[in-house]
Design a protein around this motif. Structure first.
Motif, PDB file in Angstrom:
ATOM      1  N   PRO A 201     -14.768  11.253   3.616  1.00 39.82           N
ATOM      2  CA  PRO A 201     -15.728  11.959   4.477  1.00 39.82           C
ATOM      3  C   PRO A 201     -15.155  13.307   4.921  1.00 39.82           C
ATOM      4  O   PRO A 201     -13.957  13.548   4.815  1.00 39.82           O
ATOM      5  CB  PRO A 201     -15.913  11.014   5.655  1.00 39.82           C
ATOM      6  N   ARG A 202     -16.028  14.164   5.435  1.00 43.80           N
ATOM      7  CA  ARG A 202     -15.549  15.473   5.910  1.00 43.80           C
ATOM      8  C   ARG A 202     -14.528  15.256   7.020  1.00 43.80           C
ATOM      9  O   ARG A 202     -14.690  14.386   7.863  1.00 43.80           O
ATOM     10  CB  ARG A 202     -16.724  16.307   6.440  1.00 43.80           C
ATOM     11  N   SER A 203     -13.485  16.078   6.991  1.00 40.01           N
ATOM     12  CA  SER A 203     -12.415  15.920   7.970  1.00 40.01           C
ATOM     13  C   SER A 203     -11.818  17.288   8.269  1.00 40.01           C
ATOM     14  O   SER A 203     -11.586  18.077   7.346  1.00 40.01           O
ATOM     15  CB  SER A 203     -11.338  14.997   7.387  1.00 40.01           C
ATOM     16  N   TYR A 204     -11.635  17.583   9.542  1.00 41.59           N
ATOM     17  CA  TYR A 204     -11.132  18.901   9.949  1.00 41.59           C
ATOM     18  C   TYR A 204     -10.065  18.757  11.031  1.00 41.59           C
ATOM     19  O   TYR A 204     -10.172  17.900  11.900  1.00 41.59           O
ATOM     20  CB  TYR A 204     -12.274  19.767  10.519  1.00 41.59           C
ATOM     21  N   ILE A 205      -9.071  19.632  10.961  1.00 41.15           N
ATOM     22  CA  ILE A 205      -8.138  19.788  12.083  1.00 41.15           C
ATOM     23  C   ILE A 205      -8.034  21.279  12.374  1.00 41.15           C
ATOM     24  O   ILE A 205      -7.708  22.057  11.471  1.00 41.15           O
ATOM     25  CB  ILE A 205      -6.726  19.259  11.747  1.00 41.15           C
ATOM     26  N   LYS A 279      -8.533  17.049  15.919  1.00 48.72           N
ATOM     27  CA  LYS A 279      -8.984  16.467  14.642  1.00 48.72           C
ATOM     28  C   LYS A 279     -10.339  15.799  14.805  1.00 48.72           C
ATOM     29  O   LYS A 279     -10.622  15.177  15.826  1.00 48.72           O
ATOM     30  CB  LYS A 279      -7.975  15.416  14.153  1.00 48.72           C
ATOM     31  N   TRP A 280     -11.156  15.955  13.776  1.00 50.46           N
ATOM     32  CA  TRP A 280     -12.392  15.162  13.685  1.00 50.46           C
ATOM     33  C   TRP A 280     -12.573  14.733  12.242  1.00 50.46           C
ATOM     34  O   TRP A 280     -12.441  15.544  11.332  1.00 50.46           O
ATOM     35  CB  TRP A 280     -13.615  15.976  14.115  1.00 50.46           C
ATOM     36  N   THR A 281     -12.802  13.446  12.045  1.00 45.55           N
ATOM     37  CA  THR A 281     -13.133  12.929  10.723  1.00 45.55           C
ATOM     38  C   THR A 281     -14.457  12.194  10.828  1.00 45.55           C
ATOM     39  O   THR A 281     -14.619  11.301  11.663  1.00 45.55           O
ATOM     40  CB  THR A 281     -12.035  11.974  10.215  1.00 45.55           C
TER      41      THR A 281
END
Lengths: 786, 268
Positions: A201-205, A279-281
């Motif tokens: 899945p989309r994941s951002y830090i 962070k969000w995943t």
């Protein structure tokens, strides 16, 4: 000396993937990192009356809570392609806010972000945010969205259209030709909406470093440079040189990770606010609700034929959903990536496509594996097969009759279509003939007739597709509304020891760049693959890049690397000539060394590299170093094509379809690594069959997604699939140095209509002429009853 | 995918578990394989305050023979049922059924007791316990009682187990001639229609799941059977108004599938 091009070299990246040692964004843990959770709307269309965050702010471990009323609420992510209305009105481009402030426009739209010390605490606190909504009626169908009285998505405009568009010949001329045609075949259907479903899945830090005043964004994207550009220049207005975007391993994208998403910009903004990494995943439900979807066209089409079965005209009207906002490339998908392929592989003299692209109360639609070309191919290949049935002709014969004659694009010119493009090279007859031969078409027709006598429902479906990849050149796409160039960057850094680092602006999210790029670079440099490292996915390392989508990596990204290799060898030759005390023109380069022609005097690539960095005995006027970067802007698209043939059996009791055989004869130009191309074709075919038989995003009347999990969204499984029989014809691309056309999307483009054609063929004797996709058991059974 | 906060107690005996259920009432949920409960908790659709884990209670996962019956502990996994020699030889219909539940991971964790207690209207076991006339043995603070399968299912996710009761065993008569036929939902692989048929002498018992909100015995089919080739046409008699509908199968298609699958099971 070992060479690599054309060999099924095993993928270098697989060792780490198979050991679970890949480095995905969610694997990264930074000191002091916080976790974000979103408060998302359960409604498709609603006024936000109030957002009370007071309880969440006081909850254990909460660092910050932001809503659309905070500064971030004034920012929005941009659209990267502008398609204006036919009458000249500018494309309607709403603010796509990082957080909704006044109004909700689709289920899953973010209302607030909660940042806490752990994911668990963030989730718990998110539940404490109290949002009051005034729920409004929603519209999710692109055709209904254009009816008068339909609920409006954006109040500031008179109706829901984002733009309308047309391409091809004069409509009146096409209509006249249809009116006088010997036979007209008509199709009315929906090319339904599908969800991309990348396994990662989309994941951002986002990590703001207060001392350096710099941001780093780790993101699971297909194009880090574009994300940086869009975020810095358009979404947040922060200095691009202060932002590093990194994407290490990415677990699939299928288009959905091309775009710059609101969460990327919001995390980047918030990281500076709190001075800590965030962070969000996405979880799977959020992925269904917020990743850009694919397709969603309502199609009305007519194709006219003369008495010999030659196509005389083709007229189509479509309603193509944009969703609630304009995602990065959304306007290009049902227009320049779609209408420009309406020629197909046929000599159709008159073509007109009219597109209306409305906003709907759904998550945005954007490019999904094939992006516009599968939708074009589905229409052409279904309508031609339907016409064959109506005119009592064999579908293969009708195709052969209408094919564009073979042309190689060098001694014979490219083919100028009625819809703007000029095809590079093609041989559609050879492709279909090989496909029919692989299947044993004649024998199958006999088997089918026998089976029918015994009540067994067998069908065969043919699809002869063409697609356009590596879209370019930049000046042309700019004139069509692209707000970016579509070149690629390839940088070759020869190290003093003769080892080579290749930096590419392309980005692998599963394709195998690290292997394929090293294969051709090794051959061109005449050195072992092990001496070459491929670097991608870091804006601080790679000068620039446009990323990976549209099957462009090899044909565009690869060509940029070739350009730099040529520069390396050109400079290397100067150094070699000096060392060998010979004239440059007396040298030849092969197997990693420069040799004075006709002698045994030579110098190796490694020695020249060392000389370039230790320039003691060195040619005058030549700079030290052996390091070149190139921007490659192609002169044209590339046009892969091929033949896909499906054989299906339909259960007469239940309507369940089983794909018994699947033949794929693709022409992707020159092939670097046959195993990887086969893998790409297999994956694409499975995705295409998935759309034909299983996958569908369904919204109900209130705009709720009823297929928001794998309990209801049917992903293909291995046992749903047949063995895929692949072969290739090879028609090299005449305008790029590798002769490559691209293979990433072909499977998904050709396969879908082949399967549906086969199902309709199996039921043709019952009078079935069309079935809406996905052809589920229920739909097939119902078609059999009518 | 993070559940709300909950407490967790691992029970070591049935009586301990019953005591905990009695004490915590509505706030507690029993955890066995967790394959329905945990996903619901992760989506926060279910938010029990306390989980009572009964998976470690000794004696609840045995499969034994008792005269003409096979007694299956409620904690037996679907995999254990698939792999039991006793079940494969003397209650083959149940092994057939367990084999078509979920995938290997699900079968290794999910339990027969958990599945029956959850009473998903598209689960597989209900058809079989009905067709076999199995008995579900439950234990509560007032002792143990046996519920006939035909009295067990009351509706969607609803059974006749009392709040303080736990399924301990399921008692099946040995079945020589039975089969289970299932039409898989393409996404979840639950049953759109699942039909269990047990043949005894000239008679037949038919259990149907997936079709109505409550799994049922197709008594009209049973009555019409005895050589009547058209018996399957009675598949939905009595549940016409309770047919389930979703985007995979509306009531018309589901009713048709019920007939097709009853016929298939009768003829197998």
């Amino acid at each position: 000396m070992e060479t690599y091009i054309g060999k099924s070299v095993k993928r270098r990246e697989d060792a780490r993937f198979l050991k679970g040692a890949g480095k995905y964004t969610d694997d990264i843990k930074l000191p002091g990192m916080t976790q974000a959770a979103f408060v998302r709307s359960p409604y498709a269309h609603a006024k936000i009356l109030s957002v009370d965050t007071s309880a969440a702010e006081k909850a254990e471990g909460v660092v910050a809570v932001y809503t659309g009323s905070d500064a971030c609420g004034t920012y929005g992510v941009p659209c990267g392609w502008q398609v204006d209305f036919k009458d000249g009105e500018t494309m309607r481009e709403p603010l796509h806010p990082l957080l909704a402030k006044d109004k909700i426009l689709h289920v899953g739209e973010a209302v607030a972000i909660v940042i806490a010390e752990s994911l668990e605490l963030a989730r718990d606190a998110a539940e404490l945010v109290n949002v009051k909504y005034d729920v409004l009626p929603a519209v999710t169908c692109p055709k209904k969205a254009m009816e008068s009285g339909a609920p409006k998505v954006h109040d500031q405009w008179g109706d829901n259209a984002a733009f309308d568009w047309c391409i091809g010949n004069d409509r009146a001329e096409v209509e006249a030709a249809l009116a006088s045609a010997h036979h007209v075949t008509e199709m009315n259907y929906k090319n339904h909406r599908v969800a991309p479903n990348a396994i990662e899945p989309r994941s951002y830090i986002a990590d703001y470093d207060v001392n350096a005043d710099k941001w780093t964004l780790y993101t699971s994207t297909q194009n880090p440079h574009l994300v940086r550009l869009l975020m810095c220049a358009f979404a947040l207005g922060i200095p691009e040189h202060k932002v590093r975007v990194v994407s290490y391993d990415v677990g699939g994208g299928f288009g959905s990770k091309i775009y710059h998403y609101t969460e990327e910009a919001l995390l980047t903004w918030a990281s500076k606010e709190i001075g800590r990494p965030i962070k969000w995943t996405s979880d799977r439900t959020e992925a269904f609700l917020t990743d850009a979807h694919g397709r969603d066209h309502i199609v009305h089409s007519k194709m006219g034929f003369d008495k010999d079965g030659k196509i005389v005209a083709h007229l189509t009207d479509e309603f193509c959903a944009m969703g609630a906002y304009l995602s990065t490339f959304a306007p290009a998908v049902p227009t320049y990536l779609h209408g420009t392929l309406f020629q197909g592989v046929y000599t159709t003299p008159l073509i007109h496509l009219n597109v209306t692209a409305p906003f709907t109360h759904t998550v945005p639609v954007d490019a999904y594996r094939g992006a516009g070309r599968p939708e074009a191919t589905y229409l052409l290949e279904r309508i031609v097969s339907k016409a064959a049935k109506e005119m009592n002709m064999d579908p293969a014969e009708l195709r052969l009759k209408n094919f564009i004659a073979p042309f190689n694009g060098t001694t014979e010119p490219g083919y100028q279509t009625q819809v703007a493009l000029q095809y590079d090279s093609g041989n559609y007859h050879a492709s279909l003939k090989r496909g029919l031969e692989m299947l044993g078409y004649e024998d199958f027709r006999k088997e089918q007739a026998e089976a029918r006598k015994n009540g067994k429902l067998l069908g065969v479906g043919i699809s002869t597709y063409i697609e356009g990849c590596g879209i370019a050149p930049s000046a042309v796409v700019g004139s069509l509304g692209a707000r970016a160039g579509l070149y690629e960057v390839g940088h070759v850094r020869v190290q003093p020891t003769g080892k080579v680092s290749v930096f590419t602006g392309s980005h692998s999210h599963g394709q195998g760049h690290e292997t394929v790029f090293a294969q051709f670079a090794a051959d061109k440099l005449g050195i072992p693959m092990d001496d070459i490292d491929i670097v991608h996915g870091d804006t601080d390392q790679v000068a620039f890049g446009m990323g990976t989508y549209g099957s462009r990596s090899l044909s565009v990204g690869g060509s940029a690397i070739i350009k730099s290799i040529e520069k390396v060898l050109e400079k290397g030759a100067k150094i070699a000539a000096h060392k060998l005390e010979a004239a440059e023109e007396d040298l030849e380069y092969a197997e990693g060394k420069w040799t004075v022609k006709g002698t045994d005097k030579s110098i190796s690539f490694g020695d020249v590299s060392l000389t370039a960095y230790v320039p003691h005995d060195y040619p005058e006027g030549v700079e030290p170093g052996l390091d070149f970067s190139s921007f490659y802007d192609p002169t044209n698209f590339t046009y892969p094509f091929g033949t896909h043939i499906a054989v299906v059996e339909v259960c007469s009791d239940t309507g369940k379809v089983t794909v018994k055989r699947f033949v794929a004869c693709d022409d992707v130009g020159n092939v670097m690594n046959p195993m990887i191309v086969d893998g790409q074709i297999h994956g694409g075919v499975v995705q295409g069959i998935g759309q034909a038989l299983l996958e569908e995003v369904v919204y109900d009347g209130e705009g709720q997604m009823v297929t928001g999990s794998y309990m209801d969204y049917a992903m293909p499984r291995a046992d749903d699939m047949p063995m895929i029989e692949t072969d290739r014809t090879t028609t090299p691309c005449p305008h790029n140095p590798l002769g490559a056309k691209g293979a990433g999307e072909a499977g998904a483009i050709g396969s879908t209509p082949a399967v549906v054609n086969a199902v309709v063929d199996a039921l043709a004797h019952m009078g079935v002429t069309d079935i809406q996709m996905p052809v589920t058991p229920q739909r097939v059974w119902k078609a059999m009853q009518n | 995918m993070i559940p709300a906060k909950f407490d967790y107690i691992k029970a070591s005996s049935v009586s301990e578990a019953i005591g905990l259920l009695d004490k915590h009432g509505d706030e507690a949920k029993l955890l066995s394989g967790g394959h329905s409960l945990i996903p619901a908790m992760k989506l926060r659709l279910s938010r029990p305050e306390i989980l009572i884990d009964i998976s470690g209670i000794s004696g609840m996962n045995s499969i034994t023979e008792d005269g003409n019956e096979i007694v299956i502990g409620a904690n037996c996994t679907h995999a254990a049922i698939c792999n039991s020699d006793l079940i494969n030889s003397d209650l083959n219909i149940l092994a057939q059924t367990a084999k078509c539940i979920g995938d290997i991971q699900v079968r290794n964790r999910g339990t027969i007791g958990g599945s029956l207690a959850h009473a998903d209207p598209a689960a597989d076991y209900p058809a079989v316990v009905l067709a076999c006339d199995a008995n579900i043995v439950v234990e509560g603070k007032n002792g143990s009682r046996t519920i006939a399968a035909t009295d067990f299912f009351l509706g969607i996710f609803t059974t006749s187990i009392a709040e303080d009761e736990i399924i301990t065993t399921i008692r099946f008569p040995k079945v020589a001639n039975g089969n289970y036929q299932k039409f898989f939902q393409s996404a979840s692989r639950f049953a759109v229609v699942g039909v269990a048929v047990v043949k005894e002498g000239s008679g037949v018992k038919v259990g149907v799941t997936g079709v109505a909100g409550t799994p049922y015995r197709a008594t009209a089919v049973e009555n019409a059977y005895s050589g009547n080739s058209d018996a399957a046409s009675h598949a939905i008699e009595g549940v016409e108004d309770e047919l389930m509908s979703d985007h995979f199968a509306d009531t018309t298609y589901r009713a048709h599938l019920a007939k097709v699958y009853v016929k298939k099971a009768l003829e197998a």
